[in-house]
Design a protein around this motif. Structure first.
Motif, PDB file in Angstrom:
ATOM      1  N   GLY A  71       0.805  -1.219   0.000  1.00 12.23           N
ATOM      2  CA  GLY A  71       0.000   0.000   0.000  1.00 12.23           C
ATOM      3  C   GLY A  71       0.832   1.260   0.000  1.00 12.23           C
ATOM      4  O   GLY A  71       0.584   2.189  -0.777  1.00 12.23           O
ATOM      5  N   LYS A  72       1.844   1.314   0.848  1.00 11.86           N
ATOM      6  CA  LYS A  72       2.684   2.507   0.935  1.00 11.86           C
ATOM      7  C   LYS A  72       3.410   2.766  -0.378  1.00 11.86           C
ATOM      8  O   LYS A  72       3.525   3.912  -0.831  1.00 11.86           O
ATOM      9  N   ALA A  73       3.888   1.685  -1.006  1.00 10.27           N
ATOM     10  CA  ALA A  73       4.610   1.842  -2.276  1.00 10.27           C
ATOM     11  C   ALA A  73       3.680   2.353  -3.370  1.00 10.27           C
ATOM     12  O   ALA A  73       4.060   3.230  -4.161  1.00 10.27           O
ATOM     13  N   LEU A  74       2.460   1.831  -3.441  1.00 15.35           N
ATOM     14  CA  LEU A  74       1.538   2.236  -4.492  1.00 15.35           C
ATOM     15  C   LEU A  74       1.100   3.681  -4.344  1.00 15.35           C
ATOM     16  O   LEU A  74       0.802   4.358  -5.334  1.00 15.35           O
ATOM     17  N   ILE A  75       1.056   4.185  -3.116  1.00 17.06           N
ATOM     18  CA  ILE A  75       0.605   5.555  -2.893  1.00 17.06           C
ATOM     19  C   ILE A  75       1.756   6.550  -3.016  1.00 17.06           C
ATOM     20  O   ILE A  75       1.611   7.606  -3.644  1.00 17.06           O
ATOM     21  N   GLU A  76       2.916   6.233  -2.459  1.00 15.53           N
ATOM     22  CA  GLU A  76       3.984   7.219  -2.354  1.00 15.53           C
ATOM     23  C   GLU A  76       5.042   7.108  -3.454  1.00 15.53           C
ATOM     24  O   GLU A  76       5.734   8.086  -3.727  1.00 15.53           O
ATOM     25  N   ASP A  77       5.218   5.937  -4.068  1.00 19.86           N
ATOM     26  CA  ASP A  77       6.240   5.769  -5.100  1.00 19.86           C
ATOM     27  C   ASP A  77       5.622   6.096  -6.462  1.00 19.86           C
ATOM     28  O   ASP A  77       4.849   5.308  -7.015  1.00 19.86           O
ATOM     29  N   GLU A  78       5.971   7.250  -7.011  1.00 19.48           N
ATOM     30  CA  GLU A  78       5.370   7.686  -8.267  1.00 19.48           C
ATOM     31  C   GLU A  78       5.749   6.774  -9.433  1.00 19.48           C
ATOM     32  O   GLU A  78       4.954   6.563 -10.351  1.00 19.48           O
TER      33      GLU A  78
ATOM     34  N   MET B  55      -3.842   3.290   5.102  1.00 20.70           N
ATOM     35  CA  MET B  55      -3.059   3.489   6.312  1.00 20.70           C
ATOM     36  C   MET B  55      -1.909   4.480   6.123  1.00 20.70           C
ATOM     37  O   MET B  55      -1.194   4.801   7.062  1.00 20.70           O
ATOM     38  N   VAL B  56      -1.709   4.946   4.895  1.00 23.74           N
ATOM     39  CA  VAL B  56      -0.637   5.888   4.619  1.00 23.74           C
ATOM     40  C   VAL B  56      -1.026   7.247   5.183  1.00 23.74           C
ATOM     41  O   VAL B  56      -2.200   7.566   5.339  1.00 23.74           O
ATOM     42  N   SER B  57      -0.028   8.072   5.487  1.00 20.11           N
ATOM     43  CA  SER B  57      -0.288   9.385   6.079  1.00 20.11           C
ATOM     44  C   SER B  57      -1.121  10.239   5.137  1.00 20.11           C
ATOM     45  O   SER B  57      -1.184  10.003   3.929  1.00 20.11           O
ATOM     46  N   ASP B  58      -1.749  11.278   5.696  1.00 18.98           N
ATOM     47  CA  ASP B  58      -2.606  12.157   4.904  1.00 18.98           C
ATOM     48  C   ASP B  58      -1.846  12.794   3.753  1.00 18.98           C
ATOM     49  O   ASP B  58      -2.363  12.955   2.659  1.00 18.98           O
ATOM     50  N   ALA B  59      -0.593  13.183   4.002  1.00 20.28           N
ATOM     51  CA  ALA B  59       0.199  13.820   2.947  1.00 20.28           C
ATOM     52  C   ALA B  59       0.497  12.842   1.823  1.00 20.28           C
ATOM     53  O   ALA B  59       0.561  13.214   0.658  1.00 20.28           O
ATOM     54  N   GLY B  60       0.679  11.574   2.163  1.00 15.68           N
ATOM     55  CA  GLY B  60       1.016  10.577   1.156  1.00 15.68           C
ATOM     56  C   GLY B  60      -0.156  10.183   0.291  1.00 15.68           C
ATOM     57  O   GLY B  60       0.027   9.812  -0.868  1.00 15.68           O
ATOM     58  N   ARG B  61      -1.389  10.233   0.820  1.00 17.06           N
ATOM     59  CA  ARG B  61      -2.530   9.804   0.020  1.00 17.06           C
ATOM     60  C   ARG B  61      -3.275  10.999  -0.565  1.00 17.06           C
ATOM     61  O   ARG B  61      -4.480  10.977  -0.758  1.00 17.06           O
ATOM     62  N   ALA B  62      -2.533  12.072  -0.863  1.00 16.74           N
ATOM     63  CA  ALA B  62      -3.158  13.234  -1.471  1.00 16.74           C
ATOM     64  C   ALA B  62      -3.690  12.905  -2.863  1.00 16.74           C
ATOM     65  O   ALA B  62      -4.590  13.555  -3.350  1.00 16.74           O
ATOM     66  N   ALA B  63      -3.125  11.897  -3.522  1.00 17.74           N
ATOM     67  CA  ALA B  63      -3.594  11.506  -4.843  1.00 17.74           C
ATOM     68  C   ALA B  63      -3.444   9.999  -4.996  1.00 17.74           C
ATOM     69  O   ALA B  63      -2.491   9.414  -4.479  1.00 17.74           O
ATOM     70  N   VAL B  64      -4.379   9.387  -5.694  1.00 20.47           N
ATOM     71  CA  VAL B  64      -4.335   7.958  -5.997  1.00 20.47           C
ATOM     72  C   VAL B  64      -4.034   7.847  -7.483  1.00 20.47           C
ATOM     73  O   VAL B  64      -4.898   8.115  -8.316  1.00 20.47           O
ATOM     74  N   ARG B  65      -2.809   7.424  -7.814  1.00 20.34           N
ATOM     75  CA  ARG B  65      -2.346   7.496  -9.199  1.00 20.34           C
ATOM     76  C   ARG B  65      -2.124   6.134  -9.840  1.00 20.34           C
ATOM     77  O   ARG B  65      -1.682   6.075 -10.979  1.00 20.34           O
ATOM     78  N   PHE B  66      -2.380   5.044  -9.146  1.00 24.14           N
ATOM     79  CA  PHE B  66      -1.968   3.738  -9.648  1.00 24.14           C
ATOM     80  C   PHE B  66      -3.071   2.982 -10.378  1.00 24.14           C
ATOM     81  O   PHE B  66      -2.876   1.828 -10.759  1.00 24.14           O
ATOM     82  N   LEU B  67      -4.228   3.567 -10.596  1.00 25.48           N
ATOM     83  CA  LEU B  67      -5.358   2.849 -11.184  1.00 25.48           C
ATOM     84  C   LEU B  67      -5.373   3.000 -12.706  1.00 25.48           C
ATOM     85  O   LEU B  67      -5.524   4.117 -13.216  1.00 25.48           O
ATOM     86  N   PRO B  68      -5.228   1.901 -13.449  1.00 24.05           N
ATOM     87  CA  PRO B  68      -5.326   1.987 -14.915  1.00 24.05           C
ATOM     88  C   PRO B  68      -6.729   2.409 -15.343  1.00 24.05           C
ATOM     89  O   PRO B  68      -7.727   1.989 -14.757  1.00 24.05           O
TER      90      PRO B  68
END
Length: 297
Positions: A81-88, A112-125
């Motif tokens: 989860g952390k990688a998918l949210i924070e690793d561009e 469960m990622v911090s508020d700053a980290g989940r500002a955008a969800v970018r991993f969805l095709p």
């Protein structure tokens, strides 16, 4: 299967040119293992070798498509989860799997990622048709509002008055002593002689127009959160599972106002065990009623 095992598996996967479904659920993959997987899936050599339907080539003006043949990817239960949210880079690699139709990332800790980290969800095709986001810890703020409803109160075990001992400890008597036999017989005769009460029809609950107006006005003020913004980009999405996330009634209202009302292709939505109360159900019912009226018109 851990990160090292994924590295070895990724070296074999390029030989499977016709691979359409890959399930890696309930393993021990983390950021390193996910990076190995995405490196393989992004390889143009592998993507170019899979067979392409003739109609697809025709749609691309005779040019061979580079869309991946992989249609289903399951990563449930892995710590990614952390990688998918924070690793561009990782998020971008997954988002560019244009042929992916079914993605399941249940229980990956995305919420469960911090508020700053989940500002955008970018991993969805954008080609997704089915998406499983169950049990990720998403809250109402991810869907478009601040604060959530209080969690449901735990059930309190009730003890029958007939039980007088638990683990050898006597309980205080809370019931009256049994009545003598002759009193029981007279009471039974009295009940038999008394005619049964007339049956009453069930009460009819009329719709409250003021309440309906209040719900509709409240829904108009809702603004989509980062997760809903990402879901609205999935124009082909048909099935969405958000079960097991503590979104509460506020999250249900945001889903009703910002997702169900605005998403044209979504037809299946699962919200089991999300802590939704009457107000959340009322908001969903209002939006569904509006959709039914529009279809009838």
């Amino acid at each position: 299967l851990g990160d090292h095992g994924m590295l070895g598996l990724a070296s074999v996967l390029p030989q499977l040119h016709g691979l359409k479904s890959l399930s890696l659920a309930e393993n021990r993959l983390s950021t390193a293992g996910l990076r190995s997987l995405m490196t393989f899936l992004a390889q143009r050599d592998w993507r170019d070798h899979h067979p392409v339907e003739q109609d697809q080539i025709h749609k691309n003006d005779g040019v061979r498509t580079t869309t991946t043949v992989l249609e289903t990817l399951r990563l449930d239960g892995n710590d990614v989860g952390k990688a998918l949210i924070e690793d561009e880079d990782l998020a971008g690699s997954l988002a560019h799997l244009d042929g992916l139709k079914h993605l399941s990332v249940a229980g990956c800790g995305l919420g469960m990622v911090s508020d700053a980290g989940r500002a955008a969800v970018r991993f969805l095709p954008k080609t997704l048709v089915r998406l499983n986001l169950a049990e990720n810890g998403f809250v109402s703020a991810d869907l478009g509002c601040g604060g959530g409803c209080a969690p449901p109160k735990p059930r309190i075990a009730t003890i029958s008055p007939a039980a007088t001992f638990i683990s050898g400890t006597p309980l205080p008597a809370t019931s009256k002593p049994p009545a003598p036999p002759h009193q029981n017989e007279s009471a039974a005769k009295h009940l038999k002689s008394k005619p049964p009460p007339p049956t009453q029809p069930p009460p009819v609950h009329e719709a409250n127009p003021k309440r309906a107006v209040t719900v509709a006005a409240e829904l108009q003020q809702r603004r989509p959160g980062p997760l809903v913004v990402a879901l609205l980009r999935l124009e082909e999405l048909v099935n969405l599972d958000i079960s097991g996330n503590p979104i509460g009634c506020h999250g249900a209202r945001s889903i009703a106002a910002c997702l169900v009302r605005q998403h044209s292709s979504l037809t299946e939505l699962s919200l089991c065990s999300c802590g939704i109360d009457t107000s959340g159900v009322r908001a969903l019912a209002t939006v569904l009623e509006e959709a039914a009226e529009q279809r009838a018109a």
